[in-house]
Design a protein around this motif. Structure first.
Motif, PDB file in Angstrom:
ATOM      1  N   UNK A  62       0.734  -1.247   0.117  1.00 47.85           N
ATOM      2  CA  UNK A  62      -0.243  -0.058   0.012  1.00 47.85           C
ATOM      3  C   UNK A  62       0.937   1.331   0.049  1.00 47.85           C
ATOM      4  N   UNK A  63       0.387   2.191  -0.895  1.00 45.91           N
ATOM      5  CA  UNK A  63       1.380   3.499  -0.650  1.00 45.91           C
ATOM      6  C   UNK A  63       1.533   4.127   0.567  1.00 45.91           C
ATOM      7  N   UNK A  64       0.250   4.031   1.438  1.00 39.67           N
ATOM      8  CA  UNK A  64       0.287   4.902   2.449  1.00 39.67           C
ATOM      9  C   UNK A  64       1.482   4.046   3.643  1.00 39.67           C
ATOM     10  N   UNK A  65       1.283   2.747   3.605  1.00 45.25           N
ATOM     11  CA  UNK A  65       2.245   1.871   4.495  1.00 45.25           C
ATOM     12  C   UNK A  65       3.688   2.209   3.838  1.00 45.25           C
ATOM     13  N   UNK A  99     -12.060   1.403  -2.811  1.00 44.29           N
ATOM     14  CA  UNK A  99     -11.802   2.563  -3.828  1.00 44.29           C
ATOM     15  C   UNK A  99     -10.962   3.738  -3.216  1.00 44.29           C
ATOM     16  N   UNK A 100     -10.609   3.665  -2.062  1.00 44.19           N
ATOM     17  CA  UNK A 100      -9.579   4.664  -1.502  1.00 44.19           C
ATOM     18  C   UNK A 100      -8.146   4.245  -1.484  1.00 44.19           C
ATOM     19  N   UNK A 101      -8.052   2.908  -1.493  1.00 43.57           N
ATOM     20  CA  UNK A 101      -6.617   2.559  -1.404  1.00 43.57           C
ATOM     21  C   UNK A 101      -6.077   2.125  -2.704  1.00 43.57           C
ATOM     22  N   UNK A 102      -4.585   2.305  -2.464  1.00 44.88           N
ATOM     23  CA  UNK A 102      -3.941   2.142  -3.772  1.00 44.88           C
ATOM     24  C   UNK A 102      -2.734   1.608  -3.404  1.00 44.88           C
ATOM     25  N   UNK A 103      -2.241   0.624  -4.422  1.00 45.42           N
ATOM     26  CA  UNK A 103      -0.836  -0.088  -3.814  1.00 45.42           C
ATOM     27  C   UNK A 103       0.296   0.363  -5.038  1.00 45.42           C
TER      28      UNK A 103
END
Length: 159
Positions: A62-65, A99-103
């Motif tokens: 995940x981009x946030x991680x 829908x909010x998450x991206x990797x």
């Protein structure tokens, strides 16, 4: 307890340690970064992203991680990923059902890039840091690094 009323000036030993850090870190870092660019054409930021993704399950995260792990802002990471996408070494994918998450995912070219760069990078790290120090100095450096990481990481979370 009342805080000191004036500056807490550094003792001679503290000043020696501070100056040693200030002189050592840029030299080591610059040598390794220079080798990385010459050996593989990668920046430090490229290598940071590629090495983390290369170790992640499925070469994705995940981009946030990833931003949290690298201690980067989402904006900085987004710009870095855009540059890497343009070179075809990573791609972004939406997370199914979220829908909010991206990797971010390593492409085949990204896997090839980190596979080729890693042995050269580790030799540079050895040349500029590891092989210069004794085993006792390496243990001390690792201990100091962990103390600072834990302390500064906790302050960052609070701040």
């Amino acid at each position: 307890m009342t805080p000191p009323s004036g500056p807490r000036w550094l003792s001679e030993a503290e000043q020696d340690a501070w100056y040693a850090w200030r002189r050592m870190f840029p030299l080591v870092n610059a040598g390794i970064a220079r080798d990385l660019g010459q050996d593989s054409g990668l920046s430090e930021a490229d290598y940071d992203v590629l090495s983390v993704l290369g170790s992640a399950d499925g070469h994705r995260m995940r981009i946030s991680a990833l931003a949290v792990l690298l201690h980067w802002s989402r904006s900085r990471l987004s710009h870095q990923l855009t540059r890497m996408e343009q070179r075809g070494i990573v791609r972004r994918e939406e997370v199914a059902g979220d829908g909010r998450g991206a990797e971010v995912v390593l492409t085949g070219a990204g896997v090839d890039t980190i596979t080729a760069a890693a042995p050269l990078h580790v030799e540079s790290v050895r040349r500029h840091l590891i092989d210069v120090l004794t085993p006792d100095q390496l243990r001390t450096l690792a201990e100091v690094g962990e103390v600072l990481r834990e302390r500064l990481g906790a302050e960052r979370k609070r701040g």
